[in-house]
Design an enzyme around this catalytic site. Structure first.
Site, mmCIF file in Angstrom:
data_model
loop_
_atom_site.group_PDB
_atom_site.id
_atom_site.type_symbol
_atom_site.label_atom_id
_atom_site.label_comp_id
_atom_site.label_asym_id
_atom_site.label_seq_id
_atom_site.Cartn_x
_atom_site.Cartn_y
_atom_site.Cartn_z
ATOM 1 N N SER A 88 0.825 -1.191 0.000
ATOM 2 C CA SER A 88 0.000 0.000 0.000
ATOM 3 C C SER A 88 0.874 1.262 0.000
ATOM 4 O O SER A 88 1.724 1.409 -0.860
ATOM 5 C CB SER A 88 -0.950 -0.043 1.204
ATOM 6 O OG SER A 88 -1.912 0.931 1.102
ATOM 7 N N ASP A 132 -8.777 -5.371 -5.570
ATOM 8 C CA ASP A 132 -8.414 -4.271 -4.674
ATOM 9 C C ASP A 132 -9.150 -3.003 -5.092
ATOM 10 O O ASP A 132 -9.002 -2.526 -6.211
ATOM 11 C CB ASP A 132 -6.894 -4.050 -4.750
ATOM 12 C CG ASP A 132 -6.396 -3.039 -3.718
ATOM 13 O OD1 ASP A 132 -7.224 -2.284 -3.167
ATOM 14 O OD2 ASP A 132 -5.183 -3.016 -3.470
ATOM 15 N N HIS A 161 -7.299 -5.549 -1.163
ATOM 16 C CA HIS A 161 -6.118 -4.762 -0.812
ATOM 17 C C HIS A 161 -5.181 -5.499 0.151
ATOM 18 O O HIS A 161 -3.975 -5.351 0.069
ATOM 19 C CB HIS A 161 -6.585 -3.441 -0.199
ATOM 20 C CG HIS A 161 -5.490 -2.431 -0.045
ATOM 21 N ND1 HIS A 161 -4.693 -2.031 -1.094
ATOM 22 C CD2 HIS A 161 -5.061 -1.729 1.035
ATOM 23 C CE1 HIS A 161 -3.824 -1.140 -0.662
ATOM 24 N NE2 HIS A 161 -4.020 -0.939 0.622
#
Ligand SMILES: *[C@@H]1O[C@H](CO)[C@@H](O)[C@H](O)[C@H]1NC(C)=O
Ligand SMILES: *[C@@H]1O[C@H](CO)[C@@H](O)[C@H](O)[C@H]1NC(C)=O
Length: 644
Positions: free
Chosen positions: A501, A589, A621
Site C-alpha cells: 500500500s 483491490d 487490498h
C-alpha cells in the site's frame, strides 16, 4: 474463554478454536490471582460468525453459518434452547460483522444485518447502480438493525433508523427499551470505510417505540460507544471528518451533557501517553465506572492505558520497563470484566501470548500473569532507534518532529559481518506485532515509523499532508543510514526494501530515488501513479488530502491537482529503477487498483528492467486469503534470497 484463529495450510483456511481458562482468586483478596489451572483442550468452533454471552441468565447467542444458510441459536445451561433459521425467515439479508456489529442478549437479542439490493430494487430497475462501502465491504450498502424477541421467536427490523445513515456498532441502552448505534452518512456518496476513522458519522439513540434522536455533534466522526456498568455514562471515540484516515482521536463522555475525557494529543512529551489511535475493546470500563482501559500506539510500541474519569490522568499498565527480560513491544487489551484485564502481548520474539491482571488501585502497578508460555519463541535482538530529521528535512509547518525505527536481528548473527538488511515499510495502518514472516531468515528486518505514523501525536500525522513521496521517503532513507552507521555488522551493499500500500509506494520511490542503494524490492498493491489512482480509489478524499489539496465531495480534477499528484508518484522515477521488482497485486483491490502496479510493470518490462508480477484475481487490498499470504511470503523470501 478465549477464541483463537489459526491458519491451516492443509485446508487452506483459517480455523477458529476456543479454550477455557480457570483462574482462582485469593479468598481474602479477590483482586489477587492465586492459581491458574491448566487450560482446557482446544475445541474447534464451526461456523460461528458472531457470538455473545448475555449479562444475565447465562444465555449465549450464536449466529452460525451452515453452507449458505444462517441460523441464530440461543444456548443455555441445558443445551440449545432456541434456533431460528434466519435464511428461511427471510426478513433481512445476511448477517455480517465487518463494521463490528455486535450481538447482545438481554430480554431480546439484537442483531445487525444487511438488506441486500434485491429487497429495494424492483425488477425493472435491476441495472441501477447500488453504492457500497468500498474496499472489503463490496456489496454492503444499507445495513439494518434487527431485534429478535426470544419469547415469540419474532424478528423486527428497526424501521426508525434515519434513511440517510448505515447503522452499526449497536448496543442496548439501560432497561433494553432503546439501543444506541453509530450511523454513517450516505450522502452525497459513500467513501471507503475500512481502516478509515474519519468518516462523517453520528451517535443515535433509538427507542423501540420508534423514536430516534441524534445525540452527538454534527460534522464529526464517531465510533465505539461503550456504556458504563451502571448504564449512566456512555463513552465513545471522536475525530474529525476527512484528513488522514487514521488519526489521533478524542475519548468523549456523555452523561447528561457531553465532555471530553481524553483530548487529541498534538505533541506528546517523551515517555508520555501519545493519544488514542485504535478502537476500544467491547468492554473497557472498570467495575466502579470510574476508569476506562484501552490500548494504543505510543512511538514504536503498543501499550495498555488506564484513564481516571475524575482526574483525567492517564497511566501505562504494561510492565515493559520493570521486566526487561521479557519485553513485549505490542500490548493489546482484549477485555476487562469485573476489573480483570485480559491482554494479548507479542514482540518480534514472541507469538501472541495471553496475560491477565487486575486493575490497580491508586499508584500500584499491575501484577501480570502469563496464562501459558508460547511453544516457540525466536531468538531475535531488537533495538529501537530514535531518528531526528536534519534541518533541511524538517517540516516547516510542523517543525521539530522526530520519528522511530526498529532493528530486528537474529541473535546468532550478532558477530557476523555483512548481514543483509530488509527495510520493511508499513502502510498507513501500522502494527508492531509479532511477525512470523521474519522468523528464521538470516537477515535483519528494519521497520521504519516515518513521520505520519500513529503513536507520535497528531502533529506528526498532519505533517505528512502534501509531503508524500518526499518527507516520508527521506525519513525512511535517514533511518536506514542511521541503522547502517550504528551497526557495523550490517552490509550496506545488500539492502532490500519491501512494503504494501503506502509502504509499497515508498518502496518504489526509494528504488527510483536511490537507484544505487537498494538491490531488491517487493511491493504489495503499491500506489504507483496518484493521478491515475484518483478516479478509481474508494477513498478519493485521501487522494486529494495526501497531495495537499482540500477535499470536497464535488471536487472536479484540474490540471494543477493531477500534475501535483503525478509529481509525487514513484512512476516519475521509474526510468532510474535498477533493483529487480517483485509486484504482488489483488485483482479485486478497490483501495489501490491493481492497474497501479501494472503501470510500473509495463514501464520496467519495456526497459528490460527485471520485474516479476504475481496476480491474485480473488484478493482485495490486504492480500489476506490463506493461499495468497503463503504465496506472497514464499515468493518474497525467494526474491530476496536470489537478489541479496
Ligand atoms: C434454512 O432454511 C433454508 C431455506 O428455507 C433451507 O434451505 C435450509 O435447509 C434451512 N436450514 C436448516 C439448517 O434448517
Ligand atoms: C466539516 O469538517 C471538515 C473538517 O473536519 C471541514 O473541512 C468542513 O468544512 C466541515 N463541513 C461543514 C459543513 O461544517
Amino acid at each position: 474463554h478465549a477464541e483463537w484463529i489459526q491458519t491451516d495450510l492443509v485446508r487452506n483456511s483459517r480455523l477458529r478454536y476456543s479454550q477455557q481458562w480457570t483462574l482462582i482468586a485469593d479468598s481474602n483478596n479477590h483482586k489477587n490471582i492465586r492459581t491458574v489451572l491448566p487450560p482446557g483442550p482446544c475445541s474447534p468452533l464451526s461456523g460461528e460468525l458472531l457470538s455473545e454471552l448475555s449479562p444475565t441468565r447465562g444465555l449465549r447467542a450464536v449466529v452460525r453459518e451452515t453452507g449458505s444458510q444462517q441460523l441464530l441459536e440461543i444456548w443455555d445451561r441445558h443445551g440449545l434452547r432456541k434456533s431460528l433459521n434466519l435464511s428461511a425467515l427471510n426478513i433481512h439479508g445476511r448477517v455480517y460483522d465487518d463494521i463490528r456489529l455486535p450481538v447482545l442478549v438481554r430480554k431480546h437479542t439484537l442483531i445487525s444485518s444487511l438488506l441486500y439490493g434485491d429487497v429495494f430494487v424492483s425488477t425493472q430497475d435491476r441495472s441501477v447502480y447500488c453504492e457500497d462501502w468500498g474496499e472489503a465491504l463490496t456489496s454492503k450498502s444499507v445495513p439494518v438493525l434487527c431485534v429478535v424477541d426470544l419469547h415469540h421467536g419474532e424478528i423486527d427490523v428497526l424501521q426508525s433508523v434515519p434513511q440517510d445513515v448505515s447503522p452499526g456498532q449497536a448496543l442496548w441502552a439501560p432497561c433494553s427499551q432503546a439501543v444506541f448505534f453509530v450511523g454513517w452518512y450516505h450522502e452525497p456518496f459513500r467513501l471507503g470505510l475500512k481502516f478509515c476513522s474519519n468518516r462523517r458519522s453520528a451517535l443515535f439513540r433509538l427507542s423501540l417505540d420508534g423514536h430516534c434522536e441524534c445525540i452527538s455533534g454534527d460534522n464529526l466522526s464517531v465510533s465505539c460507544p461503550r456504556l458504563s456498568p451502571d448504564g449512566s455514562t456512555l463513552i465513545y471515540l471522536q475525530g474529525s471528518v476527512f484528513g488522514p484516515h487514521n488519526q489521533c482521536l478524542s475519548l468523549d463522555l456523555k452523561s447528561g451533557k457531553t465532555s471530553t475525557m481524553l483530548d487529541v494529543v498534538s505533541r506528546p512529551q517523551t515517555g508520555d501517553f501519545a493519544g488514542v489511535y485504535e478502537a476500544l475493546p467491547s468492554h473497557c470500563w472498570s467495575a466502579d465506572g470510574e476508569k476506562v482501559v484501552f490500548s494504543s500506539a505510543v512511538r514504536n510500541w503498543k501499550d495498555v492505558f488506564m484513564v481516571d474519569r475524575g482526574t483525567k490522568k492517564v497511566s501505562s499498565l504494561s510492565d515493559n520497563l520493570s521486566d526487561l527480560s521479557k519485553v513485549y513491544g505490542s500490548w493489546k487489551l482484549l477485555t476487562v470484566q469485573r476489573d480483570l484485564m485480559v491482554v494479548c502481548c507479542s514482540s518480534p520474539n514472541s507469538p501472541p501470548t495471553l496475560r491477565v491482571g487486575f486493575l490497580p488501585s491508586a499508584d500500584e502497578t499491575v501484577t501480570w500473569r502469563t496464562l501459558q508460555q508460547p511453544v516457540t519463541t525466536f531468538d531475535y535482538l531488537w533495538t529501537v532507534l530514535d531518528v531526528t530529521p536534519t534541518s533541511d528535512e524538517d517540516n516547516l509547518r510542523y517543525p521539530g518532529l522526530d520519528f522511530g525505527a526498529i532493528l530486528v536481528k537474529p541473535s546468532h548473527l550478532l558477530c557476523e559481518t555483512g548481514t543483509p538488511v530488509v527495510v520493511f515499510i508499513h502502510g498507513l495502518d501500522l502494527s508492531l506485532a509479532f511477525r512470523r514472516h521474519s522468523a528464521s531468515l538470516p537477515l535483519c528486518l528494519h521497520p521504519v515509523n516515518y513521520r505520519g505514523s500513529t503513536g507520535f501525536g497528531q502533529d506528526s500525522i498532519l505533517s505528512l499532508i502534501g509531503q508524500v513521496g518526499s518527507q516520508d521517503v527521506k525519513d525512511v532513507q535517514r533511518a536506514v543510514m542511521a541503522a547502517l552507521q550504528n551497526d557495523k555488522t550490517l552490509d550496506p551493499k545488500r539492502l532490500a526494501v519491501i512494503g504494501g500500500s503506502h509502504g509499497g509506494f515508498l518502496s518504489c520511490h526509494l528504488i527510483g530515488q536511490y537507484p544505487d542503494f537498494y538491490r531488491a524490492c517487493a511491493a504489495r498493491n503499491p500506489v504507483i501513479n496518484a493521478a491515475t489512482l484518483l478516479g478509481t480509489s474508494d477513498i478519493v478524499d485521501w487522494r486529494y488530502t495526501s497531495a495537499g489539496f482540500q477535499f470536497s465531495y464535488d471536487n472536479i480534477p484540474t490540471a494543477e491537482t493531477l500534475a501535483a499528484m503525478l509529481l509525487k508518484s514513484p512512476i516519475t522515477h521509474a526510468a532510474q529503477i535498477k533493483a529487480p521488482v517483485l509486484l504482488m497485486l489483488g485483482g479485486k483491490d478497490r483501495r489501490v487498483s491493481p492497474h497501479q502496479g501494472l503501470e510500473l510493470y509495463k514501464v520496467l518490462k519495456s526497459r528490460g528492467s527485471p520485474v516479476r508480477l504475481l496476480w491474485f484475481p480473488e484478493d482485495g487490498h490486504s492480500l489476506s486469503r490463506v493461499d495468497t499470504q503463503v504465496d506472497c511470503f514464499l515468493n518474497t523470501v525467494l526474491w530476496l534470497t536470489q537478489h541479496l
